[in-house]
Design an enzyme around this catalytic site. Structure first.
Site, short mmCIF file in Angstrom:
data_model
loop_
_atom_site.label_atom_id
_atom_site.label_comp_id
_atom_site.label_asym_id
_atom_site.label_seq_id
_atom_site.Cartn_x
_atom_site.Cartn_y
_atom_site.Cartn_z
N ARG A 20 2.72 -1.69 19.02
CA ARG A 20 2.81 -3.31 19.08
C ARG A 20 2.48 -3.84 20.26
NH1 ARG A 20 7.25 -2.67 15.44
NH2 ARG A 20 8.60 -3.40 16.97
N GLY A 66 0.99 -1.16 -0.06
CA GLY A 66 -0.10 0.00 -0.03
C GLY A 66 0.86 1.37 -0.12
N ALA A 84 12.68 -6.25 11.67
CA ALA A 84 12.72 -4.74 11.52
C ALA A 84 14.03 -4.23 10.62
CB ALA A 84 12.85 -3.89 12.89
N SER A 143 1.17 -1.58 7.83
CA SER A 143 1.86 -2.13 9.04
C SER A 143 0.68 -2.69 10.26
CB SER A 143 2.79 -1.22 9.74
OG SER A 143 3.65 -0.82 8.94
N ALA A 178 2.38 5.05 1.41
CA ALA A 178 2.54 5.58 2.48
C ALA A 178 1.22 6.11 3.43
CB ALA A 178 3.43 6.87 2.32
N HIS A 232 6.16 2.96 16.47
CA HIS A 232 5.60 1.26 16.05
C HIS A 232 5.89 0.22 16.94
CE1 HIS A 232 5.27 0.79 11.48
NE2 HIS A 232 5.63 1.92 11.40
N SER A 253 -0.99 3.97 4.55
CA SER A 253 -2.22 3.47 4.19
C SER A 253 -2.84 2.47 5.25
CB SER A 253 -2.11 2.59 2.97
OG SER A 253 -0.99 1.66 3.09
#
Length: 168
Positions: free
Chosen positions: A54, A9, A34, A16, A11, A50, A13
């Site tokens: 998570r 997808g 990563a 992740s 940026a 990020h 979007s």
């Protein structure tokens, strides 16, 4: 053989988050491979955001270059999420490595994976033609790498405005 899943997808979007949810739908804990390197304050902040999003269900394995080796080292330990292929490609290209050989080795290693592998990648071909050689080479390389992985993937999802659209 583990499933190979590609989530692509643009940026921001939502790719992740979609990939993370998919990984945790396969097992309660997963490995996050990563490819980003914290080379400046902005990237350091992105990585921290990020990680905070998570939560504790993830074990991080940082690997900016040897993605095939990272998959071999983590196979048999649960689903793996690679975020992202385009940063990995950037690392290879800017480091002067043969991205085509690395990409072919990665694709060749995927059928032998015992645990699922979910790849996040950017869809970079929907915009304008870049105005410089390096950007055009990167766009072309990313498109090629994405096609190679999509060809062997069991599932391909396109992320649009946070929504997963099944492509394959």
């Amino acid at each position: 053989m583990g499933r190979i899943i590609l989530v692509t997808g643009g940026a921001r979007s939502g790719k992740s988050a979609i990939a993370e949810a998919r990984a945790l739908s396969l097992a309660p804990r997963a490995i996050y491979i990563a490819t980003a390197e914290p080379r400046d304050a902005e990237m350091t902040a992105r990585i921290a955001a990020h990680q905070a999003r998570r939560g504790g269900n993830w074990r991080t394995h940082a690997e900016p270059l040897d993605l095939t080796g990272a998959l071999a080292a983590t196979d048999g330990q649960g689903p793996r999420l690679v975020d992202c292929l385009t940063l990995w490609l950037t690392n290879l290209m800017l480091g002067g490595y043969d991205w085509q050989a690395a990409g072919r080795a990665l694709v060749a290693a995927l059928p032998a994976q015992a645990d699922p592998v979910i790849f996040v990648t950017n869809e970079v071909g929907a915009g304008i033609v870049p105005d410089n050689v390096l950007a055009r080479e990167f766009r072309d390389a990313a498109g090629t790498l994405n096609q190679w992985v999509a060809a062997v993937a069991d599932e391909v999802t396109l992320a649009v405005a946070g929504l997963p659209l099944k492509v394959k």
